[in-house]
Design a protein around this motif. Structure first.
Motif, PDB file in Angstrom:
ATOM      1  N   SER A 302       0.865  -1.172  -0.015  1.00 44.27           N
ATOM      2  CA  SER A 302      -0.033   0.029  -0.023  1.00 44.27           C
ATOM      3  C   SER A 302       0.951   1.054  -0.139  1.00 44.27           C
ATOM      4  O   SER A 302       2.005   1.087   0.401  1.00 44.27           O
ATOM      5  N   LEU A 342      -8.561  -0.169  -2.033  1.00 50.76           N
ATOM      6  CA  LEU A 342      -7.183  -0.735  -1.939  1.00 50.76           C
ATOM      7  C   LEU A 342      -7.274  -1.800  -0.827  1.00 50.76           C
ATOM      8  O   LEU A 342      -7.397  -1.393   0.505  1.00 50.76           O
ATOM      9  N   MET A 385      -0.788   9.171  -4.951  1.00 55.45           N
ATOM     10  CA  MET A 385      -0.864   8.615  -6.343  1.00 55.45           C
ATOM     11  C   MET A 385      -0.188   9.488  -7.458  1.00 55.45           C
ATOM     12  O   MET A 385      -0.290  10.686  -7.139  1.00 55.45           O
ATOM     13  N   MET A 407       0.797   5.169  -5.816  1.00 52.06           N
ATOM     14  CA  MET A 407      -0.254   4.418  -6.703  1.00 52.06           C
ATOM     15  C   MET A 407      -0.245   5.237  -8.105  1.00 52.06           C
ATOM     16  O   MET A 407       0.254   6.414  -8.160  1.00 52.06           O
ATOM     17  N   SER A 481       2.012  -0.953  -8.219  1.00 54.64           N
ATOM     18  CA  SER A 481       1.420   0.371  -7.953  1.00 54.64           C
ATOM     19  C   SER A 481       0.506   0.910  -9.163  1.00 54.64           C
ATOM     20  O   SER A 481      -0.110   1.919  -8.716  1.00 54.64           O
ATOM     21  N   VAL A 483      -3.068   1.070 -10.395  1.00 52.13           N
ATOM     22  CA  VAL A 483      -4.192   0.714  -9.643  1.00 52.13           C
ATOM     23  C   VAL A 483      -5.350   1.041 -10.817  1.00 52.13           C
ATOM     24  O   VAL A 483      -6.437   0.292 -10.697  1.00 52.13           O
ATOM     25  N   ARG A 515      -7.569  -4.586 -12.031  1.00 50.08           N
ATOM     26  CA  ARG A 515      -7.754  -2.946 -11.787  1.00 50.08           C
ATOM     27  C   ARG A 515      -8.851  -2.336 -12.317  1.00 50.08           C
ATOM     28  O   ARG A 515      -9.687  -3.099 -13.061  1.00 50.08           O
TER      29      ARG A 515
END
Length: 694
Positions: A302, A342, A385, A407, A481, A483, A515
């Motif tokens: 994460s 997530l 992100m 992300m 990473s 997503v 995803r």
């Protein structure tokens, strides 16, 4: 980003990842010339002078690393063979210049238009590259020799010792060639590379993102030629060609090891190395078939805990190193609102729009250190992100995001947007075409003629876009990473009268069910995909009951997302400016200009207040602030284009970003999560459990 319709007052400006070279047993570098000179560009960065003539020494493919490799980056020979009429229709390389000195040095892997390339060319439509190389004597003579290109823009023909080795189409994708049969064993070998890159001139529209021959405001200097690492490696004839790898929050690993040769299936050993210990877990699979198993006691990936596991795969005499992260991306409903999840929890997605342009290398970052600097800036400020905006980065970019816990929302590079800007208008002529030099009038004539058969042309364009979208997914679906995928940005290259996003979303999910898919970011939304994504400058409009003319009312069946907002500009000095007159003159097209960083930060804080209220009151689940850095004539970055001036009051930004996360957390505290469909246990059923050993 879209062009603002509001014109503000004029702004006047004066004109170490795994696989690094030290860990490779037979890493070498070969360079053919020493007469390379760094060009003086419109702007540089703190890393420009550090590049030298041995750029990017790191092993470039972290998800399938071999030990015996040879880096071919460095000074090559170069020749521009573009004719006076920009012969973009002429793709044939003609007679290759075998054995000839091409006369000009070029530093690979930097765009031909860049200062770092030593060329800093313009309209590099047709180009030749040349270098020579020797095969290391340490390599196993029974192995095959593979030539790899990280990326070449756009169409590439490769010749080895006079033999046409391959042709590759697509400016963002890696490709590999087995050149063993073309090699000399005891003498030096010759490598010739022909590149055809029309950028936005070609009538067969191509995915090229924000590159244009004639840069203006939000359309930037193009990147032609070799712009990512070139290397050789040694591997057995029966070898691993690709590894598809995913792992979910329950410890379920799904792996497909693809192999070469005539044997349809071969056994392999899969060994995963645990975190901070000597423990390993081993499984045995068969190539070219999905293999699913479960490992207990894994630590999840994460942004807060970017845990990665090293993996070794051995098939016969071939061994490759890769890695994985355990995490699950899904959509769920919490208190009646669709949310991105997530590892089963709502994460408010907060990102910058990250264009990935550099003043010294254009598309090519000057170094891994420089590329990581951007990402670490975002992470340290509190972003969780990054939206990689209609560009694809070198593989080491995604490895860096995996390592530091950022992300990624990954865009598909867009087709040239003008050709689609008016629905089925046969008289429409792209603005970029009409603005060309007078001697390009033949291009205009051809474009008008082609408009008569436009529907057929668009079908061909769409088929090519679809093909390359599939390549994007296939080459990047193993990075933890990433997503979300983005298919279309603001209608660029999107057939607006035909909702093709439904089929494309289904295609993407069939290639990668792990995803979320953002089918349309901005507008021209027909309802496909997991997100309802709105763009609005300068203030946000995220999951709200109000909307602007160029967007649609929030769709409560999908995730409310602010795909772009902000864009606050700041007047900069000559020292930090992209010193190109047109760029300077068009700075006043920025959405909003602030004279000082104090005012700029105050305005940003006001936008955060509005966005936080929308998180508290409505269905806002994420947002993308525009943007990481200035780019050429755009002056709305967190930092300037040269990365020397950080505009942010960092503590204010950290506090405001944390406020978004706190507001999002309060919205879901104590609320039940109704899980949406995930790509883990639901699709794999009962799987064997592998225990950790030592």
């Amino acid at each position: 980003m879209r062009i603002s319709i509001q014109i503000f007052s004029s702004l006047l400006l004066a004109a170490s990842v795994a696989g690094a070279s030290e860990n490779s047993r037979f890493f070498k570098r070969q360079s053919n010339n020493t007469d390379y000179v760094l060009k003086k560009g419109p702007l540089d960065t703190p890393w420009t002078e550090k590049v030298g003539t041995d750029p990017w020494p790191e092993y470039p493919r972290p998800q399938m690393e071999r030990s015996d490799w040879l880096n071919l980056n460095g000074v090559w020979q170069y020749q521009n063979v573009t004719g006076p009429a920009l012969d973009v229709q002429e793709r044939d390389p003609g007679a290759p210049p075998f054995g000839k000195d091409l006369g000009n040095p070029v530093l690979v892997p930097f765009c031909l238009e860049s200062a770092l390339s030593g060329v800093m060319g313009r309209k590099a439509i047709r180009s030749w590259y040349r270098r020579t190389f020797d095969i290391p004597t340490e390599w196993n003579p029974d192995n095959r020799v593979l030539l790899n290109f990280g990326a070449v823009d756009y169409e590439t023909t490769v010749f080895v010792n006079g033999h046409n080795a391959t042709k590759h189409t697509g400016g963002y994708w890696s490709f590999e060639i087995d050149i063993t049969d073309f090699l000399y064993t005891n003498v030096t070998n010759e490598l010739l590379v022909y590149v055809w890159d029309p950028t936005n001139l070609e009538l067969d529209r191509i995915p090229n993102g924000k590159q244009v021959i004639d840069p203006q405001h939000i359309w930037y200097t193009p990147c032609s030629g070799i712009w990512q690492t070139v290397w050789l490696e040694s591997a057995p004839a029966e070898r691993i060609t690709k590894v598809d790898l995913s792992a979910d929050m329950d410890g379920v690993v799904n792996v497909t090891v693809h192999s070469s040769g005539n044997t349809p299936s071969l056994p392999y050993d899969f060994t995963i190395h645990a975190l901070n210990s000597d423990a390993t877990a081993t499984a045995q699979g068969t190539t070219n078939e999905p293999f699913v198993f479960k490992i207990d006691g894994v630590e999840l990936w994460s942004p807060e805990t970017p845990n990665l596991y090293n993996v070794t795969i051995q098939m016969g005499h071939d061994t490759v190193e890769t890695y994985l992260g355990f995490r699950t991306v899904s959509q769920g409903v919490i208190d009646g609102v669709p949310r991105p999840l997530l590892n089963g929890e709502f994460h408010f997605l907060f990102s910058t729009l990250d264009q990935g342009f550099w003043p010294d290398g254009i598309y090519s970052p000057p170094s891994l250190e420089a590329m990581k600097w951007d990402l670490e800036l975002l992470k340290d400020t509190g972003f969780n992100m990054v939206r990689k905006h209609i560009k694809v980065e070198p593989a080491l970019f995604y490895r860096a995001c995996d390592e530091i816990g950022l992300m990624v929302m990954q865009d598909m590079p867009s087709m040239t947007h003008e050709f689609y800007s008016r629905d089925r208008d046969p008289d429409f002529l792209p603005a970029s075409i009409t603005a060309m030099d007078q001697y390009d009038i033949d291009i205009i004539t051809q474009c008008q003629a082609q408009a008569l058969n436009r529907d057929q042309v668009l079908l061909e364009h769409q088929a090519e876009f679809n093909r390359q979208l599939a390549i994007l997914i296939e080459q990047h679906k193993s990075y933890p990473s990433i997503v979300s995928w983005v298919i279309y940005n603001e209608g660029w290259g999107q057939p607006r009268w035909l909702p093709v996003e439904y089929n494309l979303t289904a295609m993407v999910k069939s290639l990668d069910p792990t995803r979320l898919v953002n089918a349309v970011t901005g507008w021209h939304d027909h309802g496909a995909g997991d997100y309802h994504d709105n763009h609005h400058y300068s203030y946000p409009q995220c999951g709200t009951p109000w909307y602007s003319l160029d967007s649609s009312p929030y769709d409560p069946k999908r995730i409310g997302f602010q795909g772009e907002f902000g864009g606050l500009g700041h007047n900069i000095s000559d020292e930090n400016a992209w010193k190109v007159p047109r760029s300077i003159n068009e700075v006043n097209r920025t959405y909003e200009i602030n004279p000082t960083t104090d005012i700029w930060n105050m305005r940003a804080h006001k936008l955060f207040v509005e966005l936080t209220e929308q998180v508290e009151l409505y269905a806002c689940s994420g947002a993308v602030y525009t943007q990481t850095t200035d780019v050429e004539g755009e002056v709305n970055g967190l930092v300037t284009y040269d990365r020397r001036l950080n505009r942010m009051d960092v503590e204010q930004w950290k506090s405001d970003i944390q406020g978004l996360y706190d507001a999002a957390r309060k919205r879901v505290e104590g609320k039940e999560v109704q899980m949406g469909k995930t790509a883990s246990a639901e699709s794999v059923g009962s799987v064997p459990v592998i225990s950790w050993g030592s």
